[in-house]
Design a protein around this motif. Structure first.
Motif, PDB file in Angstrom:
ATOM      1  N   UNK A 130       0.798  -1.223   0.000  1.00  0.00           N
ATOM      2  CA  UNK A 130       0.000   0.000   0.000  1.00  0.00           C
ATOM      3  C   UNK A 130       0.833   1.276   0.000  1.00  0.00           C
ATOM      4  N   UNK A 131       2.151   1.174   0.022  1.00  0.00           N
ATOM      5  CA  UNK A 131       2.986   2.362   0.081  1.00  0.00           C
ATOM      6  C   UNK A 131       3.047   3.095  -1.250  1.00  0.00           C
ATOM      7  N   UNK A 132       3.645   4.274  -1.224  1.00  0.00           N
ATOM      8  CA  UNK A 132       3.837   5.048  -2.448  1.00  0.00           C
ATOM      9  C   UNK A 132       4.688   4.263  -3.438  1.00  0.00           C
ATOM     10  N   UNK A 133       4.333   4.359  -4.722  1.00  0.00           N
ATOM     11  CA  UNK A 133       5.093   3.728  -5.806  1.00  0.00           C
ATOM     12  C   UNK A 133       5.151   2.212  -5.681  1.00  0.00           C
ATOM     13  N   UNK A 134       4.192   1.606  -4.989  1.00  0.00           N
ATOM     14  CA  UNK A 134       4.165   0.149  -4.865  1.00  0.00           C
ATOM     15  C   UNK A 134       2.928  -0.415  -5.550  1.00  0.00           C
ATOM     16  N   UNK A 135       3.014  -1.699  -5.892  1.00  0.00           N
ATOM     17  CA  UNK A 135       1.894  -2.386  -6.525  1.00  0.00           C
ATOM     18  C   UNK A 135       2.178  -3.879  -6.497  1.00  0.00           C
ATOM     19  N   UNK A 136       1.246  -4.663  -6.992  1.00  0.00           N
ATOM     20  CA  UNK A 136       1.440  -6.106  -7.147  1.00  0.00           C
ATOM     21  C   UNK A 136       1.616  -6.375  -8.635  1.00  0.00           C
TER      22      UNK A 136
END
Length: 357
Positions: A130-136
């Motif tokens: 859920x952080x900035x610049x993160x994804x799955x």
């Protein structure tokens, strides 16, 4: 196909989740993966979600010898209101089948695969950072598994989807990168496999990438494979240049991958009133524009990094600085718009965000 028809085997030994602040890119993988097989008599069948782990292949599996392989790259996001979305997955699955067509791999039913992907993401939803610049990050791929050394299209294949929680593709984030113009090695030629997302295209680029790294550059700018004068891609990304108020990107001539982020950037720029032209652009014209003070901005686009601003570029003995070596106005605006749409922070006027859970 319905969810009830997807065979599911739960991983009884789940892994510890990595620190969301130190993910890197493609280093960690979730607890489950999707698998589906193809045989000539049954077609694609037995879609399963199973524990993530090694697979067994015969040493004569045709993928090892003749390179029948295609892949895709997609991302799942946790939106501002807690839901889970994908960004334009229909385009990714359409491109997957276009790659299959070029590599002579049987077409995949996009609706069935999409059902499986949604279920897989649902099973491993706790892995979405859920952080900035993160994804799955989602990596669907298909390999030829038939054990045979005959040079022909295989009769057996395996489709898999693996998931990886990721941070920014470049450790420095959205900051300008340095680019080396490659004029010896080429990535692809018209009539080849440049428009397909297949591993051979990337393997052929590693040598030039190593040389660029030794010279202190982040990526290479690829030129066309015939005349070695027209710009094609930057690293594994599509590339854009703002020259004299006009945004120019190489046309899709058959050797360039039709990027989903590329298409999105074009649509957004035009909606903001900027003229965007898809045409041939020679490296000589580009450097002359820089000399004339007309080259205002340059950036790459791709699923992994989204937008990658270009700060410096070297061609032969000449090196130029772009946008003062800083992130340009439109690079940043595109990055914020696309990631904002992906994560549900901004309106989605184009209908690109697909809520799946």
């Amino acid at each position: 196909m319905t969810v009830s028809q997807i065979q599911f085997t739960r991983n009884e030994q789940p892994k510890a989740k990595p620190d969301a602040n130190h993910l890197g890119f493609g280093k960690y993988f979730t607890d489950h993966m999707l698998v589906m097989d193809y045989t000539e008599d049954q077609g694609w069948h037995d879609l399963q979600i199973v524990p993530y782990g090694p697979i067994s292949l015969d040493p004569s599996a045709m993928v090892f010898h003749y390179g029948q392989e295609v892949f895709e790259g997609m991302k799942a996001y946790k939106t501002a209101d807690g839901r889970i979305s994908l960004f334009r997955p229909d385009m990714n699955l359409k491109r997957l089948n276009a790659s299959c067509e070029r590599i002579s791999i049987p077409q995949v039913d996009p609706e069935a695969l999409m059902e499986g992907i949604v279920e897989l993401v649902s099973v491993d939803r706790e892995w979405i950072p859920e952080g900035d610049d993160t994804s799955l990050y989602l990596r669907p791929f298909i390999i030829a598994t038939e054990p045979c050394l005959g040079v022909r299209a295989a009769k057996e294949y395996k489709l898999m989807v693996i998931l990886s929680p990721v941070g920014s593709y470049y450790p420095e984030g959205i900051h300008p990168v340095s680019i080396y113009v490659e004029d010896e090695y080429v990535r692809a030629v018209r009539g080849g496999t440049g428009m397909a997302k297949t591993s051979g295209n990337y393997a052929s680029g590693i040598k030039a990438q190593e040389i660029a790294k030794l010279e202190g550059f982040s990526q290479v700018l690829w030129l066309d494979g015939v005349e070695k004068k027209y710009i094609e891609e930057v690293g594994s990304m599509n590339v854009f240049f703002k020259i004299g108020g006009e945004v120019i990107t190489p046309e899709l001539s058959g050797s360039i991958l039709a990027g989903v982020t590329r298409d999105s950037a074009i649509a957004l720029l035009r909606s903001w009133g900027l003229p965007v032209t898809e045409r041939k652009l020679s490296v000589a014209e580009l450097f002359q524009a820089a000399r004339d003070g007309k080259l205002e901005e340059a950036f790459g686009t791709g699923t992994a990094a989204v937008i990658s601003p270009i700060g410096t570029m070297k061609w032969g003995d000449e090196q130029i600085s772009i946008a003062g070596g800083d992130t340009g106005e439109w690079s940043r605006k595109l990055y914020e718009a696309i990631t904002g749409i992906q994560k549900g922070l901004l309106d989605d006027p184009f209908g690109w965000r697909q809520i799946i859970l």
